[in-house]
Design a protein around this motif. Structure first.
Motif, mmCIF file in Angstrom:
data_model
loop_
_atom_site.group_PDB
_atom_site.id
_atom_site.type_symbol
_atom_site.label_atom_id
_atom_site.label_comp_id
_atom_site.label_asym_id
_atom_site.label_seq_id
_atom_site.Cartn_x
_atom_site.Cartn_y
_atom_site.Cartn_z
ATOM 1 N N SER A 51 0.858 -1.192 0.000
ATOM 2 C CA SER A 51 0.000 0.000 0.000
ATOM 3 C C SER A 51 0.893 1.240 0.000
ATOM 4 C CB SER A 51 -0.876 0.017 1.257
ATOM 5 O OG SER A 51 -0.057 0.154 2.405
ATOM 6 N N ALA A 52 0.244 2.401 -0.238
ATOM 7 C CA ALA A 52 1.004 3.657 -0.193
ATOM 8 C C ALA A 52 1.537 3.903 1.216
ATOM 9 C CB ALA A 52 0.102 4.815 -0.638
ATOM 10 N N ALA A 53 0.722 3.587 2.213
ATOM 11 C CA ALA A 53 1.156 3.815 3.600
ATOM 12 C C ALA A 53 2.357 2.948 3.938
ATOM 13 C CB ALA A 53 0.004 3.511 4.555
ATOM 14 N N LEU B 242 7.020 0.847 -8.816
ATOM 15 C CA LEU B 242 5.782 1.408 -8.268
ATOM 16 C C LEU B 242 4.580 1.048 -9.127
ATOM 17 C CD1 LEU B 242 4.412 3.369 -6.217
ATOM 18 C CD2 LEU B 242 4.967 5.222 -7.805
ATOM 19 N N ASP B 243 3.646 0.310 -8.530
ATOM 20 C CA ASP B 243 2.332 0.064 -9.137
ATOM 21 C C ASP B 243 1.488 1.314 -8.920
ATOM 22 O OD1 ASP B 243 0.053 -1.275 -10.138
ATOM 23 O OD2 ASP B 243 -0.516 -1.891 -8.105
ATOM 24 N N LEU B 244 0.511 1.558 -9.808
ATOM 25 C CA LEU B 244 -0.273 2.794 -9.669
ATOM 26 C C LEU B 244 -1.603 2.584 -8.958
ATOM 27 C CD1 LEU B 244 0.458 4.636 -13.024
ATOM 28 C CD2 LEU B 244 1.655 4.768 -10.838
ATOM 29 N N ASP C 194 -4.920 2.206 -1.026
ATOM 30 C CA ASP C 194 -5.152 3.412 -0.220
ATOM 31 C C ASP C 194 -4.763 4.683 -0.962
ATOM 32 O OD1 ASP C 194 -2.499 2.751 -0.234
ATOM 33 O OD2 ASP C 194 -2.141 3.187 1.870
ATOM 34 N N GLY C 195 -4.781 4.618 -2.304
ATOM 35 C CA GLY C 195 -4.486 5.831 -3.047
ATOM 36 C C GLY C 195 -3.866 5.527 -4.391
ATOM 37 N N LEU D 272 3.812 9.290 -5.820
ATOM 38 C CA LEU D 272 5.088 9.669 -6.438
ATOM 39 C C LEU D 272 5.251 11.190 -6.445
ATOM 40 C CD1 LEU D 272 7.663 9.053 -7.999
ATOM 41 C CD2 LEU D 272 6.276 8.784 -10.076
ATOM 42 N N GLN D 273 4.164 11.870 -6.784
ATOM 43 C CA GLN D 273 4.221 13.336 -6.814
ATOM 44 C C GLN D 273 4.561 13.901 -5.435
ATOM 45 O OE1 GLN D 273 0.613 14.794 -8.581
ATOM 46 N NE2 GLN D 273 1.752 16.253 -9.842
#
Ligand code: CA
Length: 228
Positions: A32-34, A50-52, A56-57, A63-64
């Protein structure tokens, strides 16, 4: 090379981890992003896959944010989003490379090696120590000692490349442990010493110096013993 894989599909993440480990990389997986943020906060990585589509987002927003915060880790976006606009958005948000699913593992590994090479400011995949007495090809995970190929186990390879890339600087046991195992594995406290012992047997007793209380570095006296 220590890699962070951000991928919520557990099966794919596991396949990536296993496949890239065979290419000499040490991989941590964040689902997850977290979890990705937590890994980045507590470890240092050479590159990120990095998967998009994360639970959780959106990976691009993540990335930004990283780029806004000054995080310059090389990032390869790995996604099913395959239109030109998708790719341009990826680069706009700070991606260093972009690969669409389905993908070839060899190509992914080659792109990651190239990212790592560029970020380290190297012109080639070759590393050497002491005028070529020891030579390493990072793309093919191959080592030569005094012109002869040397068989190294995966952990030995990871340890040796970390030390050669440190170029004589001391690396602590903790830093080496992270390079070899990532966060996921609990290993014995003596493990790094065991790998160092094996490398010394294969590549010369004074290849790696123990710096008491600090860690290990490549030996300054290696040059003399390595010459034929
Ligand atoms: Ca996904």
């Amino acid at each position: 090379m220590r890699l962070l894989i951000v991928e919520d599909n557990a099966l794919l993440a596991d396949g990536l981890r296993c496949g890239l480990q065979l290419q000499g990389m040490t991989c941590d997986v964040a689902g997850s992003a977290a979890a990705a943020n937590a890994h980045l906060a507590s470890g240092s990585y050479d590159a990120c896959v990095l998967d998009l589509g994360l639970p959780d987002g959106d990976g691009l927003a993540l990335l930004q944010r990283w780029r806004t915060q000054g995080q310059c880790l090389p990032v390869l976006v790995l996604t099913a989003r395959d239109t030109l606009d998708d790719k341009l958005s990826g680069f706009d948000c700070g991606a260093d490379d972009y690969l669409t699913k389905p993908f070839d593992l060899q190509e992914l590994a080659a792109r990651l090696h190239a990212l790592h090479r560029r970020s380290a400011g190297r012109a080639s995949d070759w590393l050497q120590w002491h005028d070529g007495a020891l030579r390493l090809n990072l793309a093919h995970c191959q080592a030569w000692y005094q012109g002869q190929p040397v068989e190294l186990a995966r952990r030995e390879w990871a340890l040796l490349t970390a030390l050669v890339q440190a170029n004589g600087r001391v690396l602590s046991t903790e830093q080496l442990h992270d390079q070899l195992y990532g966060f996921a594995q609990e290993v014995g406290s003596n493990t790094i010493n065991v790998h160092v012992h094996h490398l010394r047997k294969k590549l010369g007793a004074d290849l790696i110096e123990t710096v008491r209380g600090l860690g290990f570095r490549l030996g300054a006296s290696y040059c003399r013993s390595a010459q034929p």
